[in-house]
Design an enzyme around this catalytic site. Structure first.
Site, short mmCIF file in Angstrom:
data_model
loop_
_atom_site.label_atom_id
_atom_site.label_comp_id
_atom_site.label_asym_id
_atom_site.label_seq_id
_atom_site.Cartn_x
_atom_site.Cartn_y
_atom_site.Cartn_z
N GLY A 170 0.77 -1.18 -0.04
CA GLY A 170 0.05 -0.02 0.01
C GLY A 170 0.90 1.37 -0.07
O GLY A 170 0.37 2.42 -0.17
N ASP A 171 2.05 0.96 0.10
CA ASP A 171 2.93 2.46 0.21
C ASP A 171 4.39 2.15 -0.45
O ASP A 171 5.24 2.35 0.34
CB ASP A 171 2.78 3.07 1.49
N ILE A 172 4.30 1.43 -1.32
CA ILE A 172 5.72 1.10 -2.11
C ILE A 172 6.40 2.17 -2.54
O ILE A 172 5.75 3.02 -3.58
CB ILE A 172 5.41 -0.01 -2.96
#
Length: 281
Positions: A170-172
């Site tokens: 979700g936050d690469i």
């Protein structure tokens, strides 16, 4: 009397340091979502203690605990809002590498890490947030700029035709995959989402911390690198880039940061242009 930020941070971390028999090993780090403290255990092993301050971080900690070293940092303990994990002590930085003519190699590394996360067969926590809920800011956007309408339309189509649904980080981005030495590159700080795997690859194109990110030539090169590394179809990936850029820009607008919103929404235009070319082909 109100506690100072430092007093509150110490009060938040100290119980866990005592419970897990840890010793401080560096300066504390405070963000609006978590408190962190580099620590060592009784054997001298370098660890990181993280105490979550919101639900996104608590949910992410549970997902980290499930992954436990399979593409993500190994976890030694996870309880309530506290996470104790191995600390990244390697000297390499993906952001520095990307800024020093290794951009394509870095994207390949990130894709490999993401693939490992997505292929995990562990039992995942049931409270992962579906992308249909995560995209609320874009789906409810009232922006007059037509690109937001295009992004919203693309997002609706993607969410209604989801493929290859997995637990998503979700936050690469470049600073959330760290050098763990002999263990290689491992992810930290997931948000804990569930949905189509394409979402996790979109941020590779939209990282505002990378000075070259906004260049059309870089976008085109990365499109080839990521499609080859992931096996995703070009059209589907471009659609996820549009959806992600629209969502990210909507968040910036909600925060009153129109400058950052304009930078991010530019990637949606890049993707839209390429999609038009693909249709004509």
């Amino acid at each position: 009397m109100h506690k100072s930020t430092l007093e509150y941070q110490i009060e938040t971390l100290t119980p866990w340091i005592k419970k897990w028999n840890l010793s401080s090993d560096g300066e504390q780090i405070i963000t609006h979502t978590s408190h962190l403290q580099p620590v060592r255990d009784c054997h001298g092993k370098a660890l990181m203690l993280k105490v979550a301050l919101n639900e996104d971080e608590r949910r992410g900690a549970k997902l980290m605990n499930c992954w436990n070293g399979k593409g993500a940092a190994p976890v030694l303990a996870c309880e309530s809002n506290a996470l104790l994990m191995q600390r990244a002590c390697g000297n390499r930085s993906l952001l520095e590498m990307a800024n020093n003519n290794e951009d394509e190699q870095v994207s390949q590394i990130i894709c490999q890490v993401v693939e490992t996360l997505h292929s995990s067969s562990v039992v995942l926590p049931g409270e992962l947030v579906p992308l249909s809920r995560w995209f609320a800011s874009l789906l409810n956007s009232t922006q007059s700029n037509p690109i937001y309408g295009l992004c919203r339309e693309v997002a609706i189509n993607l969410l209604s035709s989801a493929q290859n649904e997995v637990a998503l980080h979700g936050d690469i981005h470049h600073n959330n995959i760290l050098d763990f030495g002999e263990q290689g590159w491992l992810a930290i700080d997931p948000k804990g989402l569930v949905g189509e795997r394409g979402y996790d690859y979109a941020n590779l194109f939209c990282n505002p911390d990378l000075p070259t990110a906004g260049r059309r030539a870089r976008f085109q090169r990365q499109l080839k690198v990521v499609t080859q590394a992931t096996g995703m179809g070009k059209t589907r990936l471009l659609q996820w880039i549009m959806a992600y850029a629209g969502l990210s820009a909507s968040w910036f607008i909600e925060d009153g940061d129109t400058t950052s919103a304009e930078k991010v929404i530019a990637f949606a235009w890049f993707a839209a242009e390429k999609l038009d070319m693909a249709v004509r082909d």
